[in-house]
Design an enzyme around this catalytic site. Structure first.
Site, PDB file in Angstrom:
ATOM      1  N   GLY A  52    -119.099 -96.061  40.258  1.00  0.00           N
ATOM      2  CA  GLY A  52    -120.161 -96.082  39.255  1.00  0.00           C
ATOM      3  C   GLY A  52    -121.512 -96.332  39.919  1.00  0.00           C
ATOM      4  N   ILE A  56    -130.446 -82.113  69.551  1.00  0.00           N
ATOM      5  CA  ILE A  56    -129.619 -82.602  70.661  1.00  0.00           C
ATOM      6  C   ILE A  56    -129.320 -84.095  70.454  1.00  0.00           C
ATOM      7  CG2 ILE A  56    -129.404 -82.795  73.168  1.00  0.00           C
ATOM      8  CD1 ILE A  56    -129.528 -79.863  71.862  1.00  0.00           C
ATOM      9  N   GLY A  93    -128.445 -71.345  66.506  1.00  0.00           N
ATOM     10  CA  GLY A  93    -127.508 -72.438  66.279  1.00  0.00           C
ATOM     11  C   GLY A  93    -126.101 -71.895  66.290  1.00  0.00           C
ATOM     12  N   PRO A 101    -133.997 -73.701  68.658  1.00  0.00           N
ATOM     13  CA  PRO A 101    -134.676 -73.490  67.377  1.00  0.00           C
ATOM     14  C   PRO A 101    -134.250 -72.175  66.712  1.00  0.00           C
ATOM     15  CG  PRO A 101    -136.233 -74.313  69.003  1.00  0.00           C
ATOM     16  CD  PRO A 101    -134.935 -74.079  69.732  1.00  0.00           C
ATOM     17  N   ALA A 161    -126.503 -79.933  75.358  1.00  0.00           N
ATOM     18  CA  ALA A 161    -127.683 -79.210  74.884  1.00  0.00           C
ATOM     19  C   ALA A 161    -127.389 -77.718  74.788  1.00  0.00           C
ATOM     20  CB  ALA A 161    -128.861 -79.482  75.816  1.00  0.00           C
ATOM     21  N   GLU A 164    -121.499 -78.817  65.542  1.00  0.00           N
ATOM     22  CA  GLU A 164    -120.355 -78.297  66.326  1.00  0.00           C
ATOM     23  C   GLU A 164    -119.653 -77.122  65.636  1.00  0.00           C
ATOM     24  OE1 GLU A 164    -117.908 -81.127  68.531  1.00  0.00           O
ATOM     25  OE2 GLU A 164    -119.590 -82.516  68.367  1.00  0.00           O
TER      26      GLU A 164
END
Ligand code: COS
Length: 383
Positions: A341, A160, A134, A131, A127, A365
């Site tokens: 296709g 997470i 990142g 928000p 974790a 990551e």
């Protein structure tokens, strides 16, 4: 038939070749029957199966006889699992990433969790993302305030993996020893600790268990600190140094699956009175795909070998592997869709599944853009 000639490369020892062969057989015998209709249940089932099969022994060191993680084995396992079943790769990867900080820097008490995660008896999660942070880890906002022999955690984590089904979380929080990256600490938090709530389950285009977590006055003993207080950023980065190469390996597994499916398609499909494989335009695509696959594999196993043979830092090598392999896998899979296709966009076809599976690997990551920052900084510093 997948090209396995890369196993003869000098990066590998016989134990790696034996591992890849044994896992290939296990995948063929075991993965076809897993029901994916309920993603959580499928992930838990896959973790149990991987534990029973003995594969999770590679996801972290034996607490009784600690040894360094073998990154080549991790990459070979992820590449093989991803080629067969993306969720099986995810299930394996999270046991390693979730316990990565404990594997590298944990106390002997914390390492006891490894006895369970290596058997598939417990699921783990990592974790870090929030928000509002990142890519910029140093700005994370979750706080951990010292209170006697405890810390009190408040804040939110998001995206997470294994969120909601994990038994234990590695959580990064601001303890404030210094500004920015120098004031973070890693904690090992059992999922049943009061104050930890799953506040949202997140759905994505290739289903995986994912959640947003909230910490409300979560009290945890100071023995939950992984490594040294204030060193959490370095703990996170050293874990990512190991696991970024394995994300690249998963991308390689998806790319190999796309190439295999395409070879079958162009040999079987007739056009203008001959197999598709005889058209030079098609051969051009096949050549590009084969080149992208081999070049990715070279970067991945170079990074893994460099780490396994004792390098303290492989940030540059791991970032190159992740950036290149995830970008090229996207290209390989897109070509596979084209060569199939209409069948390539049909829901449930191999190229359609891979097309959805690959996209997130260029984001999690460390997004491709972050890998470029890492590579550029290392190059400017060293040359
Ligand atoms: N191993 C050990 N130490 C490391 C390290 C590593 N791989 N990378 C950096 N460090 C150290 C640095 O040496 C520096 O130490 P000092 O303060 O003692 O000099 C410290 O950590 C801070 O490093 P840096 O200045 O590079 O930090 P930045 O905030 O500039 O970080 C990036 C830069 C963008 C590279 C980093 O935040 C990152 O990798 N972000 C992506 C995060 C990510 O992958 N998120 C996904 C979460 S998991 S799904």
């Amino acid at each position: 038939m997948t090209d396995r000639s890369f196993l003869e490369w000098p990066f590998f020892e016989d134990r790696h070749r034996e591992l890849a062969t044994a896992l290939e057989t296990w995948c063929v015998e075991n993965l076809g029957t897993v029901d994916h209709s309920d993603t959580d249940a499928a992930t838990v089932a896959l973790v149990r199966m991987l534990g029973e099969g003995g594969w999770l022994r590679y996801s972290g060191p034996d607490p009784e006889a600690p040894a360094p993680l073998d990154v080549r084995s991790l990459c070979l396992i992820r590449e093989t699992l991803a080629r067969h079943d993306g969720l099986a790769d995810f299930a394996f990867a999270m046991q390693g990433l979730g316990m990565g900080a404990v594997s590298l820097s944990g106390s002997s008490g914390q390492r006891e969790w490894l006895a369970r995660t290596r058997k598939g008896a417990a699921l783990s999660a990592f974790a870090l993302s929030e928000p509002a942070s990142g890519s910029d880890v140093a700005s994370l906002a979750t706080t951990a305030v010292r209170d006697g022999s405890h810390y009190v955690l408040n804040g939110e984590k998001t995206w997470i993996s294994n969120g909601g089904i994990a038994d234990v979380y590695t959580v990064f929080a601001r303890t404030g020893e210094a500004e920015g990256a120098r004031g973070l600490t890693a904690f090992l938090v059992p999922a049943d600790t009061p104050g930890l709530e799953i506040t949202e389950r997140l759905e994505v285009m290739a289903p995986h268990p994912l959640a947003r977590l909230t910490f409300r006055d979560l009290r945890i003993g100071a023995d939950a600190v992984i490594g040294t207080p204030g060193e959490g950023f370095k703990v996170a980065m050293s874990v990512l140094d190991v696991f970024r190469s394995t994300v690249a390996a998963a991308a390689l597994g998806f790319a190999r699956a796309a190439l295999d499916a395409s070879l079958e398609r162009v040999r079987a499909r007739q056009l203008f009175g001959a197999p598709l494989s005889e058209l030079q335009m098609v051969q051009g695509h096949i050549a590009d795909m084969a080149l992208d696959v081999d070049a990715s594999a070279l970067l991945i196993y170079r990074a893994a070998w460099t780490k396994d043979t004792g390098a303290a830092r492989v940030s540059r090598e791991a970032a190159m592997a992740k950036l290149f392999a995830t970008d090229q896998a996207q290209r390989v899979i897109d070509k596979a869709v084209q060569l199939h296709g209409g069948d390539g966009v049909r829901v449930g076809s191999v190229p359609e599944r891979l097309y959805r599976e690959i996209r997130a690997l260029r984001i999690y990551e460390g997004a491709s853009d972050v890998q470029k920052v890492v590579i550029a900084r290392a190059t400017l510093k060293n040359t």
